[in-house]
Design a protein around this motif. Structure first.
Motif, short mmCIF file in Angstrom:
data_model
loop_
_atom_site.label_atom_id
_atom_site.label_comp_id
_atom_site.label_asym_id
_atom_site.label_seq_id
_atom_site.Cartn_x
_atom_site.Cartn_y
_atom_site.Cartn_z
N SER A 111 6.01 8.88 16.12
CA SER A 111 6.41 9.90 17.09
C SER A 111 7.44 9.26 18.01
O SER A 111 7.93 8.16 17.74
CB SER A 111 5.20 10.41 17.87
N ASP A 112 7.75 9.90 19.12
CA ASP A 112 8.73 9.34 20.05
C ASP A 112 8.23 8.06 20.74
O ASP A 112 9.03 7.23 21.14
CB ASP A 112 9.09 10.36 21.13
N VAL A 113 6.91 7.90 20.87
CA VAL A 113 6.39 6.73 21.61
C VAL A 113 5.36 5.90 20.84
O VAL A 113 5.13 4.75 21.18
CB VAL A 113 5.78 7.17 22.96
N VAL A 114 4.73 6.43 19.81
CA VAL A 114 3.66 5.72 19.09
C VAL A 114 4.15 5.34 17.71
O VAL A 114 4.78 6.13 17.02
CB VAL A 114 2.39 6.59 18.99
N GLY A 115 3.83 4.10 17.31
CA GLY A 115 4.23 3.63 15.99
C GLY A 115 3.29 2.57 15.44
O GLY A 115 2.27 2.24 16.05
N ILE A 116 3.65 2.04 14.29
CA ILE A 116 2.92 0.93 13.68
C ILE A 116 3.88 -0.24 13.57
O ILE A 116 5.09 -0.07 13.52
CB ILE A 116 2.33 1.31 12.30
N HIS A 117 3.33 -1.44 13.55
CA HIS A 117 4.19 -2.62 13.39
C HIS A 117 3.55 -3.59 12.43
O HIS A 117 2.34 -3.61 12.23
CB HIS A 117 4.47 -3.29 14.75
N ALA A 118 4.40 -4.39 11.80
CA ALA A 118 3.97 -5.46 10.90
C ALA A 118 4.82 -6.68 11.21
O ALA A 118 6.01 -6.56 11.52
CB ALA A 118 4.16 -5.04 9.44
N GLU A 119 4.18 -7.86 11.15
CA GLU A 119 4.87 -9.09 11.49
C GLU A 119 4.48 -10.20 10.53
O GLU A 119 3.31 -10.29 10.14
CB GLU A 119 4.48 -9.53 12.91
#
Length: 135
Positions: A111-119
């Motif tokens: 969405s405009d403010v919520v996401g997922i991340h991978a590192e």
């Protein structure tokens, strides 16, 4: 360029049995020693992120972090009988060290403010995934 913080906590625990032998007169006696182990690690890092491809939905970045690593190991050994009154039964070790990490990451916003991340990184957890929030 962005700045941030990272806190990572990990705990590992397990138990093991060790069979030992002793001699009583002419007989060999088998005894089973039990051991419980618990290992905890807490990492706190200040991070700098360098963004090299960024859109409204995707963000690729590299990062570098400095911080402290707190480790604790606890070993509880249980002798098989009261025949070992001076047997070493418990140990506890705490250690604090300085940590450095570097890595590559990807954020994908749902969405405009919520996401997922991978590192992927060295000097910390090799791989991590999670949720992110854009301020």
């Amino acid at each position: 360029i962005g700045i941030g913080a990272e806190i990572t906590y990990r705990v590992l625990s397990g138990s093991a049995d060790e069979e030992r032998y002793r001699w009583d007169s002419l007989y060999r006696i088998s005894e089973n020693f039990k051991m419980d182990i618990k290992y905890e690690k807490l990492r706190t890092f200040a991070k700098i992120n360098v963004h090299f491809y960024k859109t409204n939905k995707v963000d690729f970045y590299s990062n570098f972090g400095l911080g402290l690593v707190f480790e604790r190991i606890e070993i509880n050994q249980k002798p098989p009988s009261i025949n070992y009154p001076n047997y070493y039964q418990y140990s506890n070790d705490n250690r604090t060290t300085f940590g450095i990490k570097a890595g590559l990451g990807l954020r994908a916003y749902l969405s405009d403010v919520v996401g997922i991340h991978a590192e992927l990184s060295i000097g910390g957890p090799i791989a991590r995934i999670g949720f992110c929030y854009k301020l």
